[in-house]
Design a protein around this motif. Structure first.
Motif, PDB file in Angstrom:
ATOM      1  N   GLU A  60       0.823  -1.211   0.000  1.00 29.29           N
ATOM      2  CA  GLU A  60       0.000   0.000   0.000  1.00 29.29           C
ATOM      3  C   GLU A  60       0.854   1.257   0.000  1.00 29.29           C
ATOM      4  N   LEU A  61       1.963   1.202   0.743  1.00 27.07           N
ATOM      5  CA  LEU A  61       2.845   2.359   0.841  1.00 27.07           C
ATOM      6  C   LEU A  61       3.364   2.789  -0.524  1.00 27.07           C
ATOM      7  N   SER A  62       3.575   1.805  -1.382  1.00 25.56           N
ATOM      8  CA  SER A  62       4.213   2.108  -2.661  1.00 25.56           C
ATOM      9  C   SER A  62       3.250   2.458  -3.784  1.00 25.56           C
ATOM     10  N   SER A  63       2.052   1.869  -3.785  1.00 24.78           N
ATOM     11  CA  SER A  63       1.191   1.994  -4.957  1.00 24.78           C
ATOM     12  C   SER A  63       0.827   3.438  -5.309  1.00 24.78           C
ATOM     13  N   GLU A  64       0.361   4.205  -4.346  1.00 27.77           N
ATOM     14  CA  GLU A  64      -0.056   5.583  -4.625  1.00 27.77           C
ATOM     15  C   GLU A  64       1.131   6.476  -4.962  1.00 27.77           C
ATOM     16  N   VAL A  65       2.216   6.301  -4.217  1.00 29.42           N
ATOM     17  CA  VAL A  65       3.388   7.164  -4.428  1.00 29.42           C
ATOM     18  C   VAL A  65       3.997   6.927  -5.799  1.00 29.42           C
ATOM     19  N   PHE A  66       4.126   5.664  -6.216  1.00 28.05           N
ATOM     20  CA  PHE A  66       4.743   5.394  -7.512  1.00 28.05           C
ATOM     21  C   PHE A  66       3.838   5.836  -8.657  1.00 28.05           C
ATOM     22  N   SER A  67       2.538   5.834  -8.440  1.00 35.41           N
ATOM     23  CA  SER A  67       1.621   6.379  -9.450  1.00 35.41           C
ATOM     24  C   SER A  67       1.865   7.881  -9.600  1.00 35.41           C
ATOM     25  N   GLU A  68       2.091   8.528  -8.467  1.00 38.20           N
ATOM     26  CA  GLU A  68       2.360   9.971  -8.482  1.00 38.20           C
ATOM     27  C   GLU A  68       3.695  10.267  -9.157  1.00 38.20           C
ATOM     28  N   ILE A  69       4.692   9.412  -8.918  1.00 42.69           N
ATOM     29  CA  ILE A  69       6.004   9.579  -9.544  1.00 42.69           C
ATOM     30  C   ILE A  69       5.869   9.496 -11.069  1.00 42.69           C
ATOM     31  N   LEU A  70       5.043   8.558 -11.539  1.00 43.94           N
ATOM     32  CA  LEU A  70       4.808   8.432 -12.980  1.00 43.94           C
ATOM     33  C   LEU A  70       4.133   9.676 -13.535  1.00 43.94           C
ATOM     34  N   GLU A  71       3.069  10.143 -12.875  1.00 42.97           N
ATOM     35  CA  GLU A  71       2.343  11.308 -13.373  1.00 42.97           C
ATOM     36  C   GLU A  71       3.228  12.551 -13.408  1.00 42.97           C
ATOM     37  N   ASN A  72       4.082  12.696 -12.400  1.00 41.79           N
ATOM     38  CA  ASN A  72       5.011  13.834 -12.377  1.00 41.79           C
ATOM     39  C   ASN A  72       6.016  13.752 -13.516  1.00 41.79           C
ATOM     40  N   ALA A  73       6.472  12.540 -13.808  1.00 41.81           N
ATOM     41  CA  ALA A  73       7.437  12.351 -14.900  1.00 41.81           C
ATOM     42  C   ALA A  73       6.795  12.673 -16.244  1.00 41.81           C
ATOM     43  N   LYS A  74       5.539  12.298 -16.415  1.00 42.17           N
ATOM     44  CA  LYS A  74       4.847  12.530 -17.685  1.00 42.17           C
ATOM     45  C   LYS A  74       4.704  14.020 -17.996  1.00 42.17           C
ATOM     46  N   VAL A  75       4.546  14.833 -16.949  1.00 46.11           N
ATOM     47  CA  VAL A  75       4.377  16.280 -17.179  1.00 46.11           C
ATOM     48  C   VAL A  75       5.681  17.054 -16.928  1.00 46.11           C
ATOM     49  N   PHE A  76       6.750  16.338 -16.653  1.00 48.19           N
ATOM     50  CA  PHE A  76       8.043  16.980 -16.404  1.00 48.19           C
ATOM     51  C   PHE A  76       8.487  17.711 -17.666  1.00 48.19           C
ATOM     52  N   GLU A  77       8.897  18.965 -17.522  1.00 49.40           N
ATOM     53  CA  GLU A  77       9.303  19.743 -18.692  1.00 49.40           C
ATOM     54  C   GLU A  77      10.645  19.254 -19.200  1.00 49.40           C
ATOM     55  N   GLY A  78      10.677  18.928 -20.465  1.00 51.79           N
ATOM     56  CA  GLY A  78      11.914  18.429 -21.045  1.00 51.79           C
ATOM     57  C   GLY A  78      11.628  17.335 -22.051  1.00 51.79           C
ATOM     58  N   SER A  79      12.684  16.764 -22.571  1.00 56.47           N
ATOM     59  CA  SER A  79      12.573  15.713 -23.582  1.00 56.47           C
ATOM     60  C   SER A  79      12.129  14.392 -22.952  1.00 56.47           C
TER      61      SER A  79
END
Length: 203
Positions: A60-79
């Protein structure tokens, strides 16, 4: 949302927070459900209302946080390369922040199929593979990666690298920074791995 639902959500959060604190300090094997419920001031029966076993808290500790890490990476400015590096570094940073002991316990137990799956019967490995696949697919959609890029194979390779770094870090008992090691890999080798699939500008 009703008051009862809000109270249930709050109790669940308390159980997760208490479980995380104790497991990070003592390790999963040395943590009991009784200790977790005592720290929250709830009964053992209450624990089983939300979780089947203490291992579920780790998942449980990992599921929500890693989803957030993915979403942040998708909108991260850059290539695409910068988005992927952001995902990999933040992935490692979160694991390191939560203690090598928790990561060691996860590795020790994750080879057991009944532990590796969460309540939705999806394993952490499946979740991570799907996350990277979505990121690679985004690179194709944005026309930064070739349309014939082997999405699944490339995603498996990236996750293999992340898991390999995690395993080595755990074996070293956290003797160095997992985040820094991942950052070093991204700066030195990631472009070499991705370059064959990139669309060169001007072509």
């Amino acid at each position: 949302m009703t008051n009862r639902q809000l109270a249930a959500m709050e109790t669940r959060k308390k159980l997760i927070a208490a479980g995380k604190k104790i497991i990070c300090e003592r390790g999963l094997a040395n943590t009991s459900i009784d200790e977790i419920t005592e720290a929250c001031g709830v009964s053992k029966g209450t624990f089983y209302t939300y979780f089947k076993r203490k291992e579920d808290i780790v998942f449980e500790l990992s599921s929500e946080v890693f989803s957030e890490i993915l979403e942040n990476a998708k909108v991260f400015e850059g290539s695409f390369l910068e988005k992927l590096a952001n995902y990999m570094v933040c992935f490692s940073e979160y694991i390191e922040k939560n203690s090598v002991k928790l990561a060691q316990d996860w590795i020790r137990n994750v080879v057991q199929p009944e532990f590796a799956k969460g309540s939705d019967e999806k394993s952490k490995l499946q979740m991570d593979l799907e996350a990277v696949e979505r990121l690679v697919s985004l690179g194709v959609e944005n026309k930064e990666l070739r349309s014939d890029v082997p999405v699944k194979i490339l995603s498996h390779t990236i996750v293999d690298l992340l898991y390999g770094e995690l395993l080595c870090w755990c074996i070293s008992d956290g003797a160095y920074s997992l985040r820094e090691r991942t950052q070093e890999f991204c700066e030195t080798y990631l472009s070499k791995l991705i370059k064959p699939y990139m669309i060169l500008k001007g072509m």
